[in-house]
Design a protein around this motif. Structure first.
Motif, short mmCIF file in Angstrom:
data_model
loop_
_atom_site.label_atom_id
_atom_site.label_comp_id
_atom_site.label_asym_id
_atom_site.label_seq_id
_atom_site.Cartn_x
_atom_site.Cartn_y
_atom_site.Cartn_z
N MET A 122 0.80 -1.22 0.00
CA MET A 122 0.00 0.00 0.00
C MET A 122 0.84 1.27 0.00
O MET A 122 0.54 2.21 -0.71
CB MET A 122 -0.97 0.00 1.18
N SER A 123 1.88 1.34 0.80
CA SER A 123 2.80 2.49 0.84
C SER A 123 4.21 1.95 1.05
O SER A 123 4.78 2.07 2.14
CB SER A 123 2.44 3.44 2.00
N PRO A 124 4.79 1.32 0.04
CA PRO A 124 6.05 0.58 0.23
C PRO A 124 7.25 1.46 0.57
O PRO A 124 8.28 0.94 0.95
CB PRO A 124 6.25 -0.14 -1.10
N GLY A 125 7.11 2.78 0.50
CA GLY A 125 8.22 3.66 0.87
C GLY A 125 8.45 3.72 2.37
O GLY A 125 9.54 4.05 2.81
N ALA A 126 7.43 3.41 3.18
CA ALA A 126 7.59 3.52 4.63
C ALA A 126 6.81 2.46 5.41
O ALA A 126 7.16 2.16 6.54
CB ALA A 126 7.14 4.89 5.10
N VAL A 127 5.76 1.89 4.84
CA VAL A 127 4.90 0.97 5.57
C VAL A 127 5.10 -0.45 5.02
O VAL A 127 5.13 -0.65 3.81
CB VAL A 127 3.41 1.39 5.45
N THR A 128 5.24 -1.43 5.93
CA THR A 128 5.52 -2.80 5.51
C THR A 128 4.28 -3.57 5.08
O THR A 128 4.39 -4.67 4.56
CB THR A 128 6.19 -3.59 6.66
N GLU A 129 3.10 -3.01 5.25
CA GLU A 129 1.85 -3.72 4.99
C GLU A 129 1.68 -4.15 3.54
O GLU A 129 1.83 -3.37 2.61
CB GLU A 129 0.67 -2.82 5.36
N SER A 130 1.34 -5.41 3.38
CA SER A 130 0.90 -5.95 2.10
C SER A 130 -0.57 -6.30 2.27
O SER A 130 -0.95 -6.92 3.26
CB SER A 130 1.71 -7.21 1.76
N CYS A 131 -1.41 -5.90 1.34
CA CYS A 131 -2.84 -6.11 1.45
C CYS A 131 -3.31 -7.14 0.43
O CYS A 131 -2.96 -7.04 -0.75
CB CYS A 131 -3.58 -4.80 1.24
N THR A 132 -4.08 -8.09 0.87
CA THR A 132 -4.66 -9.11 -0.01
C THR A 132 -6.15 -8.87 -0.12
O THR A 132 -6.81 -8.57 0.87
CB THR A 132 -4.39 -10.51 0.56
#
Length: 189
Positions: A122-132
């Motif tokens: 979702m915001s790969p520059g700072a947030v590690t979250e991957s959304c499925t």
């Protein structure tokens, strides 16, 4: 392709682990010309997310959406409830097997006949979250039941079957402003 040989982590420091984990990392990155460059980044680890099951009705071109209060959106200038697809975090479950249990927990609907629409950062520059994202075609009766089967918090917020002809203008004028919901709605036009 792997980039593991192009990065050397030098230091990781936890800045906060209050609700999620905020870290600052110093690492060396090998540039395309072979030169090593020292870089610093902050990462916000809030876990991987899943929009567990987007109930939709293909024949009627509707999806079930909810309106909920989101404090981060409010302090960023959103002065209304946010319109979203029901979602949540994976609670440390492996992405490969965590869909169905999370779906049952979030909206009490079975993910057995669902399909994976996409997985994205979702915001790969700072947030590690991957959304499925998962979705399931529901009958007209089941679509209404899906709205009623959402968790009590979502039902208190307000949920409804929203037609694609209504969703597009809501996205364009900013009433639907959640990126995950926009991506999911665009899959169900």
């Amino acid at each position: 392709m792997t980039i593991a040989d192009r990065i050397r982590v030098k230091n990781v420091r936890v800045l906060s682990d209050s609700h999620y984990v905020l870290k600052t990392t110093t690492f060396e990155w090998r540039r395309a010309n072979g030169e090593w460059q020292t870089q610093h980044r902050e990462t916000y680890d809030r876990g991987n997310g899943v929009r567990p099951l987007l109930p939709y009705n293909l024949a009627q071109r509707t999806v079930v959406l909810v309106r909920q209060f989101r404090y981060p959106a409010f302090v960023s200038g959103c002065d209304d409830l946010l319109i979203e697809a029901a979602a949540g975090l994976l609670d440390n479950e492996r992405r490969s097997c965590g869909y169905a249990p999370r779906s049952r927990k979030e909206n009490r609907l079975s993910a057995r006949r669902s399909h994976k629409d996409f997985e994205a950062f979702m915001s790969p520059g700072a947030v590690t979250e991957s959304c499925t994202s998962l979705s399931r075609n529901m009958s007209r009766r089941c679509g209404s039941a899906a709205a009623a089967a959402l968790p009590p918090r979502a039902r208190r917020s307000r949920c409804w079957n929203c037609r694609s002809t209504r969703r597009s203008p809501m996205i364009a004028d900013g009433r639907i402003a959640d990126a995950k919901t926009i991506m999911c709605c665009n899959m169900r036009r």
